[in-house]
Design a protein around this motif. Structure first.
Motif, PDB file in Angstrom:
ATOM      1  N   PRO A 172       0.823  -1.212   0.000  1.00  0.00           N
ATOM      2  CA  PRO A 172       0.000   0.000   0.000  1.00  0.00           C
ATOM      3  C   PRO A 172       0.858   1.263   0.000  1.00  0.00           C
ATOM      4  O   PRO A 172       2.050   1.234   0.327  1.00  0.00           O
ATOM      5  CB  PRO A 172      -0.807  -0.118   1.286  1.00  0.00           C
ATOM      6  CG  PRO A 172      -0.090  -1.093   2.120  1.00  0.00           C
ATOM      7  CD  PRO A 172       0.685  -1.977   1.218  1.00  0.00           C
ATOM      8  N   LEU A 173       0.235   2.365  -0.339  1.00  0.00           N
ATOM      9  CA  LEU A 173       0.951   3.637  -0.461  1.00  0.00           C
ATOM     10  C   LEU A 173       1.593   4.059   0.853  1.00  0.00           C
ATOM     11  O   LEU A 173       2.706   4.563   0.867  1.00  0.00           O
ATOM     12  CB  LEU A 173      -0.003   4.725  -0.959  1.00  0.00           C
ATOM     13  CG  LEU A 173       0.577   6.113  -1.168  1.00  0.00           C
ATOM     14  CD1 LEU A 173       1.676   6.069  -2.212  1.00  0.00           C
ATOM     15  CD2 LEU A 173      -0.503   7.074  -1.573  1.00  0.00           C
ATOM     16  N   SER A 174       0.915   3.824   1.959  1.00  0.00           N
ATOM     17  CA  SER A 174       1.461   4.237   3.246  1.00  0.00           C
ATOM     18  C   SER A 174       2.741   3.490   3.610  1.00  0.00           C
ATOM     19  O   SER A 174       3.582   4.017   4.334  1.00  0.00           O
ATOM     20  CB  SER A 174       0.418   4.044   4.339  1.00  0.00           C
ATOM     21  OG  SER A 174       0.035   2.685   4.405  1.00  0.00           O
ATOM     22  N   VAL A 175       2.910   2.296   3.109  1.00  0.00           N
ATOM     23  CA  VAL A 175       4.132   1.528   3.353  1.00  0.00           C
ATOM     24  C   VAL A 175       5.240   1.965   2.406  1.00  0.00           C
ATOM     25  O   VAL A 175       6.414   2.006   2.768  1.00  0.00           O
ATOM     26  CB  VAL A 175       3.856   0.013   3.202  1.00  0.00           C
ATOM     27  CG1 VAL A 175       5.124  -0.805   3.313  1.00  0.00           C
ATOM     28  CG2 VAL A 175       2.853  -0.440   4.235  1.00  0.00           C
ATOM     29  N   ARG A 176       4.885   2.339   1.197  1.00  0.00           N
ATOM     30  CA  ARG A 176       5.868   2.705   0.186  1.00  0.00           C
ATOM     31  C   ARG A 176       6.392   4.127   0.337  1.00  0.00           C
ATOM     32  O   ARG A 176       7.442   4.463  -0.201  1.00  0.00           O
ATOM     33  CB  ARG A 176       5.286   2.545  -1.217  1.00  0.00           C
ATOM     34  CG  ARG A 176       5.022   1.137  -1.634  1.00  0.00           C
ATOM     35  CD  ARG A 176       6.274   0.305  -1.746  1.00  0.00           C
ATOM     36  NE  ARG A 176       7.162   0.871  -2.733  1.00  0.00           N
ATOM     37  CZ  ARG A 176       8.473   0.625  -2.772  1.00  0.00           C
ATOM     38  NH1 ARG A 176       9.022  -0.152  -1.896  1.00  0.00           N
ATOM     39  NH2 ARG A 176       9.227   1.188  -3.682  1.00  0.00           N
ATOM     40  N   LEU A 177       5.684   4.993   1.038  1.00  0.00           N
ATOM     41  CA  LEU A 177       6.093   6.392   1.145  1.00  0.00           C
ATOM     42  C   LEU A 177       7.516   6.575   1.688  1.00  0.00           C
ATOM     43  O   LEU A 177       8.289   7.332   1.099  1.00  0.00           O
ATOM     44  CB  LEU A 177       5.098   7.185   1.982  1.00  0.00           C
ATOM     45  CG  LEU A 177       3.839   7.616   1.246  1.00  0.00           C
ATOM     46  CD1 LEU A 177       2.888   8.304   2.209  1.00  0.00           C
ATOM     47  CD2 LEU A 177       4.161   8.524   0.094  1.00  0.00           C
ATOM     48  N   PRO A 178       7.916   5.934   2.772  1.00  0.00           N
ATOM     49  CA  PRO A 178       9.298   6.123   3.225  1.00  0.00           C
ATOM     50  C   PRO A 178      10.338   5.609   2.229  1.00  0.00           C
ATOM     51  O   PRO A 178      11.430   6.169   2.131  1.00  0.00           O
ATOM     52  CB  PRO A 178       9.371   5.319   4.529  1.00  0.00           C
ATOM     53  CG  PRO A 178       7.972   5.197   4.979  1.00  0.00           C
ATOM     54  CD  PRO A 178       7.133   5.179   3.747  1.00  0.00           C
ATOM     55  N   ALA A 179       9.991   4.582   1.476  1.00  0.00           N
ATOM     56  CA  ALA A 179      10.936   4.022   0.519  1.00  0.00           C
ATOM     57  C   ALA A 179      11.133   4.929  -0.696  1.00  0.00           C
ATOM     58  O   ALA A 179      12.224   4.972  -1.269  1.00  0.00           O
ATOM     59  CB  ALA A 179      10.464   2.640   0.066  1.00  0.00           C
ATOM     60  N   ILE A 180      10.089   5.653  -1.096  1.00  0.00           N
ATOM     61  CA  ILE A 180      10.208   6.497  -2.287  1.00  0.00           C
ATOM     62  C   ILE A 180      10.580   7.937  -1.961  1.00  0.00           C
ATOM     63  O   ILE A 180      10.734   8.756  -2.860  1.00  0.00           O
ATOM     64  CB  ILE A 180       8.903   6.482  -3.118  1.00  0.00           C
ATOM     65  CG1 ILE A 180       7.753   7.118  -2.348  1.00  0.00           C
ATOM     66  CG2 ILE A 180       8.557   5.092  -3.576  1.00  0.00           C
ATOM     67  CD1 ILE A 180       6.520   7.371  -3.173  1.00  0.00           C
ATOM     68  N   ALA A 181      10.749   8.250  -0.694  1.00  0.00           N
ATOM     69  CA  ALA A 181      10.996   9.637  -0.286  1.00  0.00           C
ATOM     70  C   ALA A 181      12.251  10.216  -0.930  1.00  0.00           C
ATOM     71  O   ALA A 181      12.272  11.378  -1.342  1.00  0.00           O
ATOM     72  CB  ALA A 181      11.085   9.733   1.226  1.00  0.00           C
ATOM     73  N   GLY A 182      13.298   9.442  -1.027  1.00  0.00           N
ATOM     74  CA  GLY A 182      14.547   9.969  -1.563  1.00  0.00           C
ATOM     75  C   GLY A 182      14.675   9.891  -3.068  1.00  0.00           C
ATOM     76  O   GLY A 182      15.554  10.527  -3.650  1.00  0.00           O
TER      77      GLY A 182
END
Length: 62
Positions: free
Chosen positions: A11-21
């Motif tokens: 889900p998007l909430s899990v992927r947000l920290p991974a795509i931040a950079g």
């Protein structure tokens, strides 16, 4: 992240920290707004249902 190891089904909430950079700040902030806005709108839409269910879930008095 332990259960869904495939990033395409997370889900998007899990992927947000991974795509931040790796994405532009504007894209990241837009995805953060979407991830925040959807649960808030759902809660406001079903607020009566949530709150009435929470009141019934307590212990029986007497």
């Amino acid at each position: 992240m332990l259960v869904l190891k495939d990033p395409t089904i997370q889900p998007l909430s899990v992927r947000l920290p991974a795509i931040a950079g790796s994405v532009d700040l504007g894209v990241f902030l837009a995805s953060l707004a979407i991830a925040t806005l959807i649960p808030v709108v759902l809660f406001l839409g079903f607020q009566r249902l949530f709150l009435s269910g929470a009141g019934m879930g307590g212990a029986v008095k007497g």
